[in-house]
Design a protein around this motif. Structure first.
Motif, short mmCIF file in Angstrom:
data_model
loop_
_atom_site.label_atom_id
_atom_site.label_comp_id
_atom_site.label_asym_id
_atom_site.label_seq_id
_atom_site.Cartn_x
_atom_site.Cartn_y
_atom_site.Cartn_z
N LYS A 1 -46.34 -0.97 -6.60
CA LYS A 1 -45.97 -2.45 -6.78
C LYS A 1 -44.82 -2.93 -7.33
CE LYS A 1 -50.65 -2.04 -5.61
NZ LYS A 1 -51.07 -2.32 -4.09
N SER A 2 -44.50 -2.30 -8.31
CA SER A 2 -43.21 -2.49 -9.05
C SER A 2 -41.93 -2.43 -8.30
CB SER A 2 -43.31 -1.93 -10.50
OG SER A 2 -44.21 -2.23 -11.22
N TYR A 3 -41.88 -1.43 -7.43
CA TYR A 3 -40.78 -1.03 -6.63
C TYR A 3 -40.94 -1.07 -5.28
CZ TYR A 3 -39.56 0.84 -11.32
OH TYR A 3 -39.30 1.01 -12.80
N ALA A 4 -41.97 -1.75 -4.94
CA ALA A 4 -42.16 -1.89 -3.32
C ALA A 4 -42.04 -0.57 -2.63
CB ALA A 4 -41.15 -2.88 -2.79
N MET A 5 -42.75 0.38 -3.22
CA MET A 5 -43.06 1.69 -2.80
C MET A 5 -44.19 2.26 -2.19
SD MET A 5 -40.26 3.76 -5.55
CE MET A 5 -40.62 5.33 -4.84
N THR A 6 -45.15 1.34 -1.64
CA THR A 6 -46.29 1.64 -1.39
C THR A 6 -46.65 2.92 -0.51
OG1 THR A 6 -46.29 0.08 0.47
CG2 THR A 6 -47.49 -0.74 -1.65
N GLY A 7 -45.66 2.87 0.32
CA GLY A 7 -46.02 4.09 1.58
C GLY A 7 -45.26 5.32 0.79
N TRP A 8 -44.45 5.43 -0.25
CA TRP A 8 -44.10 6.77 -0.76
C TRP A 8 -45.18 7.56 -1.33
CZ3 TRP A 8 -38.57 7.58 -0.40
CH2 TRP A 8 -37.98 6.31 0.09
N ARG A 9 -45.91 6.82 -1.83
CA ARG A 9 -47.51 7.45 -2.39
C ARG A 9 -46.82 8.26 -3.72
NH1 ARG A 9 -49.66 4.46 -2.30
NH2 ARG A 9 -51.69 5.42 -2.71
N ILE A 10 -46.64 7.68 -4.67
CA ILE A 10 -46.42 8.16 -6.03
C ILE A 10 -47.02 7.49 -7.21
CG2 ILE A 10 -44.79 9.09 -7.86
CD1 ILE A 10 -44.66 10.79 -5.53
N GLY A 11 -48.05 8.10 -7.84
CA GLY A 11 -48.72 7.57 -9.07
C GLY A 11 -48.67 8.69 -9.99
N TYR A 12 -49.11 8.03 -11.13
CA TYR A 12 -49.27 9.25 -12.40
C TYR A 12 -50.31 8.95 -13.26
CZ TYR A 12 -46.35 5.80 -14.73
OH TYR A 12 -45.61 4.60 -15.32
#
Length: 396
Positions: A236-247
């Motif tokens: 959400k914060s970096y417009a990276m929805t498709g990159w699929r990285i969470g923690y």
């Protein structure tokens, strides 16, 4: 034969609506979608460049299951700087998106017979992830007049000897409201007193308006920190929805259990995406206020226009990029082809009549509401609102 576990859950309502909208678009229909929570901004160039560099340098192999050390160290530094939280690398797990982090936590913590308190409106996956891990979701309905924030009294009444965890999401999807320090202190007190875990989904933490500052419940005191699993990510914060990285960050024993589970499901998160995430957290942060300023303009316009429609009301959200509008005045009304019996019928009517896609409140455990994402252009918001208003005026 399909398993009993699989039969317990339903597909994501947000993605189901989006799928139907895309089918209509493929058929040549001009659909305006307010359905999916995905920034319409492109991933910043420096982040994309880091991923390209990783590919060119051959960083395309397996990595450690829980994430590359430099990314875990960067996340630890971020949590210290932004949230006042001290975590060691073995207390952090990088996963395939925040949803994966949430699922890993559910797998590691929940057992048959456990109860999990979930305030409603809730993000659509919380109850289903609970059911998939053999626990029982206990839904606590919050009130619009309280800005959809669960009260200490409501929480205390929901706690039983079977309660294993409370799931919090702030700023909230779908309401856009958040918890201040005082509210979090009250929740923390209840959790510590009853030895309950808190799953704290903070994926929208950087998207707050009007000068509000995010407070993580884990930062309240050491006792609640022990019992909290902080969930966050880059989508959400970096417009990276498709990159699929969470923690996830939390107690080392819980994180280790989550990592063991991950090792048997996805193994490591994508190597290239991890390098992109590393650049996101370590690189320039000027993209976020630019995006937030634009979201703020849309937020104010959308809410003002919704409140100008007869029979619709919407409180001003404090964060994220959603407006949660009350459409109870329209329930029971009819079009020539259907009755608006509930929010699902309203969503279907608006999609078919106005080619406007949004998500019914029932998907979030809150009948009589609709969720509209303003993570789309002002031009589309303006046209979508015109269509919505016209369609509502046709109901009698």
């Amino acid at each position: 034969m399909i398993s009993k576990r699989a039969k317990k859950v339903k597909p994501s309502a947000t993605l189901s609506i989006d799928t139907k909208a895309k089918e209509m678009k493929a058929a040549g229909i001009d659909v305006i979608s307010f359905a999916v929570g995905e920034p319409d901004f492109d991933t910043p160039d420096n982040i994309k460049a880091a991923a390209i560099k990783a590919i060119n340098e051959g960083f395309t192999k397996y990595t450690p299951v829980g994430g590359i050390p430099e990314l875990k160290n960067a996340i630890a530094a971020k949590l210290q700087k932004d949230n006042g939280l001290d975590y060691k690398p073995n207390e952090i797990l990088v996963s395939v998106g925040a949803k994966h982090s949430l699922y890993n936590a559910a797998q590691a913590l929940y057992s048959e017979g456990d109860e999990v308190i979930i305030p409603a409106p809730y993000w659509v996956s919380y109850p289903d992830q609970t059911l998939l891990n053999d626990a029982a979701p206990v839904i606590v309905e919050t009130r619009e007049e309280d800005l959809f924030v669960v009260s200490p009294d409501q929480l205390s009444k929901a706690v039983t000897k079977k309660t294993k965890a409370i799931v919090l999401n702030y700023p909230s999807n779908p309401t856009g409201f958040t918890y201040d320090r005082k509210a979090l202190e009250a929740i923390a007190e209840i959790a510590v007193k009853n030895n309950i875990y808190v799953i704290s989904d903070e994926i929208y933490e950087m998207l707050l308006y009007d000068g509000l500052k995010h407070v993580s419940i884990a930062s309240i005191d050491p006792e609640i920190k022990k019992r909290t699993i902080v969930i966050n990510g880059f989508s959400k914060s970096y417009a990276m929805t498709g990159w699929r990285i969470g923690y996830a960050a939390g107690d080392a024993a819980v994180i280790k259990a989550m990592e063991n589970i991950q090792s048997q499901s996805t193994s490591n998160p994508t190597s290239i995406s991890q390098k992109a995430a590393l650049e996101a957290v370590n690189g320039p942060q000027d993209f976020i206020p630019v995006m937030l300023t634009e979201f703020d303009k849309r937020r104010k316009y959308l809410v003002a226009e919704l409140n100008a429609i007869d029979g619709v009301s919407c409180k001003m959200p404090q964060g994220a990029f959603y407006a949660f509008a009350n459409i109870k005045a329209y329930l029971g009304k009819k079009s020539p082809n259907m009755e608006i019996a509930d929010s699902s019928a309203m969503a279907l009517y608006l999609l078919e009549e106005a080619a406007v896609a949004l998500v019914p409140g029932s998907a979030f455990g809150a009948e009589g509401y609709i969720r509209m994402s303003y993570a789309t252009s002002m031009e589309k918001i303006t046209e979508g609102l015109k269509r919505l208003k016209s369609a509502l005026q046709k109901l009698a």
